[in-house]
Design a protein around this motif. Structure first.
Motif, PDB file in Angstrom:
ATOM      1  N   GLN A  37       0.942  -1.124  -0.059  1.00  0.00           N
ATOM      2  CA  GLN A  37       0.153  -0.017  -0.012  1.00  0.00           C
ATOM      3  C   GLN A  37       0.883   1.104  -0.077  1.00  0.00           C
ATOM      4  O   GLN A  37       0.404   2.199  -0.487  1.00  0.00           O
ATOM      5  CB  GLN A  37      -0.873   0.093   1.268  1.00  0.00           C
ATOM      6  CG  GLN A  37      -2.070  -1.015   1.265  1.00  0.00           C
ATOM      7  CD  GLN A  37      -2.842  -1.127   2.536  1.00  0.00           C
ATOM      8  OE1 GLN A  37      -2.901   0.113   3.176  1.00  0.00           O
ATOM      9  NE2 GLN A  37      -3.635  -2.122   2.803  1.00  0.00           N
ATOM     10  N   LEU A  38       1.925   1.131   0.576  1.00  0.00           N
ATOM     11  CA  LEU A  38       2.928   2.295   0.478  1.00  0.00           C
ATOM     12  C   LEU A  38       4.039   2.429  -0.646  1.00  0.00           C
ATOM     13  O   LEU A  38       4.645   3.211  -0.419  1.00  0.00           O
ATOM     14  CB  LEU A  38       3.579   2.289   1.986  1.00  0.00           C
ATOM     15  CG  LEU A  38       2.593   2.408   3.247  1.00  0.00           C
ATOM     16  CD1 LEU A  38       3.626   2.504   4.629  1.00  0.00           C
ATOM     17  CD2 LEU A  38       1.570   3.583   3.134  1.00  0.00           C
ATOM     18  N   GLY A  39       3.817   1.372  -1.384  1.00  0.00           N
ATOM     19  CA  GLY A  39       4.794   1.305  -2.457  1.00  0.00           C
ATOM     20  C   GLY A  39       5.847   0.200  -2.491  1.00  0.00           C
ATOM     21  O   GLY A  39       5.728  -0.577  -1.634  1.00  0.00           O
ATOM     22  N   ASP A  40       6.279   0.117  -3.487  1.00  0.00           N
ATOM     23  CA  ASP A  40       7.179  -1.277  -3.515  1.00  0.00           C
ATOM     24  C   ASP A  40       8.344  -1.348  -2.933  1.00  0.00           C
ATOM     25  O   ASP A  40       8.637  -0.186  -2.319  1.00  0.00           O
ATOM     26  CB  ASP A  40       7.720  -1.275  -5.296  1.00  0.00           C
ATOM     27  CG  ASP A  40       8.529   0.068  -5.649  1.00  0.00           C
ATOM     28  OD1 ASP A  40       9.411   0.482  -4.929  1.00  0.00           O
ATOM     29  OD2 ASP A  40       8.596  -0.225  -6.881  1.00  0.00           O
ATOM     30  N   ALA A  41       9.200  -2.341  -2.690  1.00  0.00           N
ATOM     31  CA  ALA A  41      10.100  -2.448  -1.804  1.00  0.00           C
ATOM     32  C   ALA A  41      11.123  -1.421  -1.870  1.00  0.00           C
ATOM     33  O   ALA A  41      11.636  -1.014  -1.088  1.00  0.00           O
ATOM     34  CB  ALA A  41      10.943  -3.951  -1.979  1.00  0.00           C
ATOM     35  N   GLN A  42      11.669  -0.854  -3.003  1.00  0.00           N
ATOM     36  CA  GLN A  42      12.749  -0.195  -3.030  1.00  0.00           C
ATOM     37  C   GLN A  42      12.467   1.287  -2.705  1.00  0.00           C
ATOM     38  O   GLN A  42      13.019   2.018  -1.950  1.00  0.00           O
ATOM     39  CB  GLN A  42      13.047  -0.200  -4.748  1.00  0.00           C
ATOM     40  CG  GLN A  42      13.870  -1.410  -5.192  1.00  0.00           C
ATOM     41  CD  GLN A  42      14.740  -1.846  -4.297  1.00  0.00           C
ATOM     42  OE1 GLN A  42      15.885  -1.253  -4.086  1.00  0.00           O
ATOM     43  NE2 GLN A  42      14.905  -3.130  -4.023  1.00  0.00           N
ATOM     44  N   THR A  43      11.105   1.534  -2.918  1.00  0.00           N
ATOM     45  CA  THR A  43      10.605   3.076  -2.640  1.00  0.00           C
ATOM     46  C   THR A  43      10.418   3.041  -1.106  1.00  0.00           C
ATOM     47  O   THR A  43      10.821   4.093  -0.542  1.00  0.00           O
ATOM     48  CB  THR A  43       9.165   3.006  -3.310  1.00  0.00           C
ATOM     49  OG1 THR A  43       9.351   3.185  -4.682  1.00  0.00           O
ATOM     50  CG2 THR A  43       8.539   4.452  -2.767  1.00  0.00           C
ATOM     51  N   VAL A  44       9.712   1.923  -0.537  1.00  0.00           N
ATOM     52  CA  VAL A  44       9.649   1.959   0.990  1.00  0.00           C
ATOM     53  C   VAL A  44      11.060   2.052   1.552  1.00  0.00           C
ATOM     54  O   VAL A  44      11.251   2.737   2.610  1.00  0.00           O
ATOM     55  CB  VAL A  44       8.849   0.785   1.246  1.00  0.00           C
ATOM     56  CG1 VAL A  44       8.968   0.481   2.782  1.00  0.00           C
ATOM     57  CG2 VAL A  44       7.386   0.755   0.814  1.00  0.00           C
ATOM     58  N   LEU A  45      12.060   1.176   1.038  1.00  0.00           N
ATOM     59  CA  LEU A  45      13.219   1.350   1.802  1.00  0.00           C
ATOM     60  C   LEU A  45      13.956   2.676   1.930  1.00  0.00           C
ATOM     61  O   LEU A  45      14.607   3.062   2.901  1.00  0.00           O
ATOM     62  CB  LEU A  45      14.226   0.282   1.152  1.00  0.00           C
ATOM     63  CG  LEU A  45      14.114  -1.294   1.873  1.00  0.00           C
ATOM     64  CD1 LEU A  45      14.690  -2.215   0.934  1.00  0.00           C
ATOM     65  CD2 LEU A  45      14.245  -1.457   3.021  1.00  0.00           C
ATOM     66  N   GLU A  46      13.630   3.430   0.816  1.00  0.00           N
ATOM     67  CA  GLU A  46      14.232   4.823   0.746  1.00  0.00           C
ATOM     68  C   GLU A  46      13.436   5.546   2.139  1.00  0.00           C
ATOM     69  O   GLU A  46      14.173   6.283   2.665  1.00  0.00           O
ATOM     70  CB  GLU A  46      14.056   5.481  -0.526  1.00  0.00           C
ATOM     71  CG  GLU A  46      14.998   4.910  -1.635  1.00  0.00           C
ATOM     72  CD  GLU A  46      16.099   5.442  -1.544  1.00  0.00           C
ATOM     73  OE1 GLU A  46      16.696   6.288  -0.588  1.00  0.00           O
ATOM     74  OE2 GLU A  46      17.165   5.020  -2.334  1.00  0.00           O
ATOM     75  N   GLN A  47      12.375   5.417   2.069  1.00  0.00           N
ATOM     76  CA  GLN A  47      11.560   5.975   3.023  1.00  0.00           C
ATOM     77  C   GLN A  47      11.845   5.364   4.508  1.00  0.00           C
ATOM     78  O   GLN A  47      11.700   6.276   5.403  1.00  0.00           O
ATOM     79  CB  GLN A  47       9.950   5.747   2.920  1.00  0.00           C
ATOM     80  CG  GLN A  47       9.555   6.637   1.644  1.00  0.00           C
ATOM     81  CD  GLN A  47       8.273   6.503   1.355  1.00  0.00           C
ATOM     82  OE1 GLN A  47       7.736   5.387   1.332  1.00  0.00           O
ATOM     83  NE2 GLN A  47       7.707   7.445   0.619  1.00  0.00           N
ATOM     84  N   VAL A  48      12.231   4.462   4.597  1.00  0.00           N
ATOM     85  CA  VAL A  48      12.665   3.600   5.961  1.00  0.00           C
ATOM     86  C   VAL A  48      14.075   4.388   6.444  1.00  0.00           C
ATOM     87  O   VAL A  48      14.035   4.826   7.459  1.00  0.00           O
ATOM     88  CB  VAL A  48      12.899   1.971   6.061  1.00  0.00           C
ATOM     89  CG1 VAL A  48      13.311   1.824   7.180  1.00  0.00           C
ATOM     90  CG2 VAL A  48      11.477   1.603   5.685  1.00  0.00           C
ATOM     91  N   SER A  49      14.875   4.417   5.476  1.00  0.00           N
ATOM     92  CA  SER A  49      16.213   5.188   5.606  1.00  0.00           C
ATOM     93  C   SER A  49      15.929   6.661   6.080  1.00  0.00           C
ATOM     94  O   SER A  49      16.774   7.007   6.935  1.00  0.00           O
ATOM     95  CB  SER A  49      16.878   5.108   4.404  1.00  0.00           C
ATOM     96  OG  SER A  49      18.328   5.701   4.472  1.00  0.00           O
ATOM     97  N   SER A  50      15.189   7.345   5.684  1.00  0.00           N
ATOM     98  CA  SER A  50      14.817   8.555   5.887  1.00  0.00           C
ATOM     99  C   SER A  50      13.778   8.724   7.140  1.00  0.00           C
ATOM    100  O   SER A  50      13.873  10.028   7.691  1.00  0.00           O
ATOM    101  CB  SER A  50      14.282   9.286   4.803  1.00  0.00           C
ATOM    102  OG  SER A  50      13.035   8.876   4.173  1.00  0.00           O
ATOM    103  N   GLY A  51      13.193   7.866   7.342  1.00  0.00           N
ATOM    104  CA  GLY A  51      12.610   7.786   8.804  1.00  0.00           C
ATOM    105  C   GLY A  51      11.020   8.313   8.372  1.00  0.00           C
ATOM    106  O   GLY A  51      10.085   8.359   9.293  1.00  0.00           O
ATOM    107  N   ILE A  52      10.737   8.288   6.914  1.00  0.00           N
ATOM    108  CA  ILE A  52       9.135   8.538   6.918  1.00  0.00           C
ATOM    109  C   ILE A  52       8.241   7.154   7.202  1.00  0.00           C
ATOM    110  O   ILE A  52       7.175   7.384   7.642  1.00  0.00           O
ATOM    111  CB  ILE A  52       8.993   8.849   5.304  1.00  0.00           C
ATOM    112  CG1 ILE A  52       9.890  10.047   4.975  1.00  0.00           C
ATOM    113  CG2 ILE A  52       7.625   8.976   4.971  1.00  0.00           C
ATOM    114  CD1 ILE A  52       9.976  10.335   3.413  1.00  0.00           C
ATOM    115  N   ILE A  53       8.942   6.112   6.913  1.00  0.00           N
ATOM    116  CA  ILE A  53       8.105   4.848   7.162  1.00  0.00           C
ATOM    117  C   ILE A  53       9.193   4.041   8.137  1.00  0.00           C
ATOM    118  O   ILE A  53      10.580   4.401   8.101  1.00  0.00           O
ATOM    119  CB  ILE A  53       7.850   3.729   6.252  1.00  0.00           C
ATOM    120  CG1 ILE A  53       7.120   4.334   5.125  1.00  0.00           C
ATOM    121  CG2 ILE A  53       7.559   2.491   6.441  1.00  0.00           C
ATOM    122  CD1 ILE A  53       6.946   4.001   3.896  1.00  0.00           C
TER     123      ILE A  53
END
Length: 335
Positions: free
Chosen positions: A70-86
C-alpha cells in the motif's frame, strides 16, 4: 498539618500527571509496510507481532501495518525507511542489497548446502559487519538475528509442467529487483522478467511470464496456482523474514521497550517455524482440490551449473572478496 498533607497530595498528583504526559509523549506509532496480504500466513504473523509489541512495551510502541504494498514497492519503501518516513519494512533481508550489494549473495541460488549451513553463515562476523555498515551509512538496522523467522522452502510455480533442468531453458520467469538473482537464473538458462510481486498473478494469467519462484507458503494465498497449476520444490535458497527498521526509530525507544520488541519478534519466529509446514500442507490440499499438482525434481544439475558460475565470478572479482571462503568456513562453524 492538614494543609501540609494537602500540599503534598497536590505535589504528588502533579507529578503523576506529569509522568503520565511524559509517557504519552514518548509513545511511538511505527508505520510498517509489507508486501503480502494480511490474510496470508505471514500477514497474520505480522499482526500477532504488532499486538505483542504493544503488549510487551506497555503501549510505548504500537505498530500500524500497511499490507499488500500500500505504501509502495520495496525499493521506494526502503528509501523511506532510511529517511524515517516509514519505520519498518518487513521481507527478506536481501532487499538491503540496495545499500550494500554484498547482501545479495546470501540468497545466491544453489550456493549453500542446506538451511543449517546458511544459518551458520548469518551468525559470522563477516555477515554482521555487512549489516553494521548499512546501519551506520543508511540508518537501517534489523530487529534481532537474521534467520529465525523462517519462510520455509521455495518452489517453482509454472503454467506448463517442469520436471528437469532442460525444461527451464528459455522459461519466462518472474523475478524481483535483485541483479544477482537475475544474473544467476539467466546463466541457468531462463528468460527473467523483473516485476512487482502484486503483478505476478495477472502476468501469469496473460502469459507475460510462464513461471514464478516463490516461498511455498505464499502460493495459495497469492492464488498463483490458478493460472499456473504446476508446483515443484526447488530449495534454491533459504529465506527468512526480517523487520528492517529505521535506526533512529529503534534507538528512540527505551531499552525495556526494545526488549519487549525482541521478545515479540522471537515468539513470532517460533510460531513461523512451527506453523509454516502445517500451513503449506493445508494450502496444498486446497490447491490440489482445484487441479494443481505438486512434486520434486532433480536439483543436482542446477547445483553443478551454479557452482561453476560462482567459481567464475570469484575469479573475475565479481563476488565480494572472501565470500566463498566464509561460506566454506561456515560449514563447520556451528558444529
Amino acid at each position: 498539618m492538614k494543609n501540609s498533607y494537602r500540599a503534598i497530595g497536590t505535589i504528588c498528583l502533579a507529578a503523576a500527571v506529569s509522568a503520565g504526559l511524559a509517557t504519552a509523549a514518548s509513545a511511538q506509532t511505527w508505520r510498517m509496510s509489507t508486501k503480502l496480504p494480511s490474510e496470508s500466513f505471514e500477514g497474520q504473523l505480522h499482526e500477532v507481532f504488532a499486538e505483542r509489541v504493544s503488549e510487551y512495551t506497555n503501549g510505548e510502541v504500537s505498530i500500524q501495518i500497511y499490507p499488500s504494498e500500500q505504501l509502495g514497492d520495496a525499493q521506494t519503501v526502503l528509501e523511506q525507511v532510511s529517511s524515517g518516513i516509514i519505520d519498518i519494512f518487513t521481507d527478506d533481508v536481501t532487499y538491503l542489497d540496495k545499500f550494500d550489494p554484498s547482501v545479495s549473495w546470501i540468497s545466491a541460488p544453489f550456493l549453500f548446502d542446506d538451511r543449517e549451513h546458511w544459518a551458520c553463515f548469518l551468525k559470522t562476523n563477516y555477515f554482521q559487519s555487512i549489516l553494521d555498515g548499512v546501519a551506520e551509512r543508511d540508518n537501517i538496522t534489523v530487529i534481532g538475528d537474521v534467520g529465525p523467522f523462517t519462510r520455509g522452502f521455495r518452489v517453482l510455480v509454472t503454467k506448463d509442467e517442469v520436471s528437469s533442468f532442460e525444461d527451464v531453458q528459455d522459461l519466462k520467469l518472474r523475478l524481483w529487483d535483485n541483479q544477482l538473482i537475475v544474473d544467476i537464473w539467466t546463466a541457468l538458462g531462463t528468460d527473467p522478467l523483473v516485476m512487482a510481486w502484486t503483478d505476478v498473478y495477472q502476468s501469469l494469467q496473460t502469459g507475460i511470464v510462464e513461471a514464478v519462484t516463490s516461498p511455498a507458503s505464499l502460493v495459495e494465498s497469492m492464488k498463483f496456482y490458478e493460472p499456473a497449476p504446476y508446483i515443484v520444490r526447488t530449495d534454491e535458497f533459504n529465506q527468512a523474514n526480517v523487520y528492517m527498521i529505521n535506526k533512529d526509530s529503534w534507538d528512540g525507544i527505551s531499552a525495556e521497550a526494545q526488549e519487549g520488541v525482541l521478545r515479540a519478534y522471537y515468539e513470532v519466529s517460533d510460531m513461523a517455524a512451527a506453523g509454516i509446514d502445517a500451513a503449506f500442507e493445508d494450502s496444498l490440499e486446497i490447491m490440489e482440490a482445484q487441479g494443481a499438482t505438486y512434486g520434486l525434481f532433480d536439483t543436482a544439475p542446477f547445483i553443478e551449473a551454479a557452482s561453476s558460475i560462482y567459481r567464475d565470478r570469484e575469479a573475475s572479482g565479481d563476488m565480494p572478496a572472501g565470500f566463498l571462503a566464509e561460506v566454506d568456513a561456515a560449514r563447520n562453524a556451528c558444529l
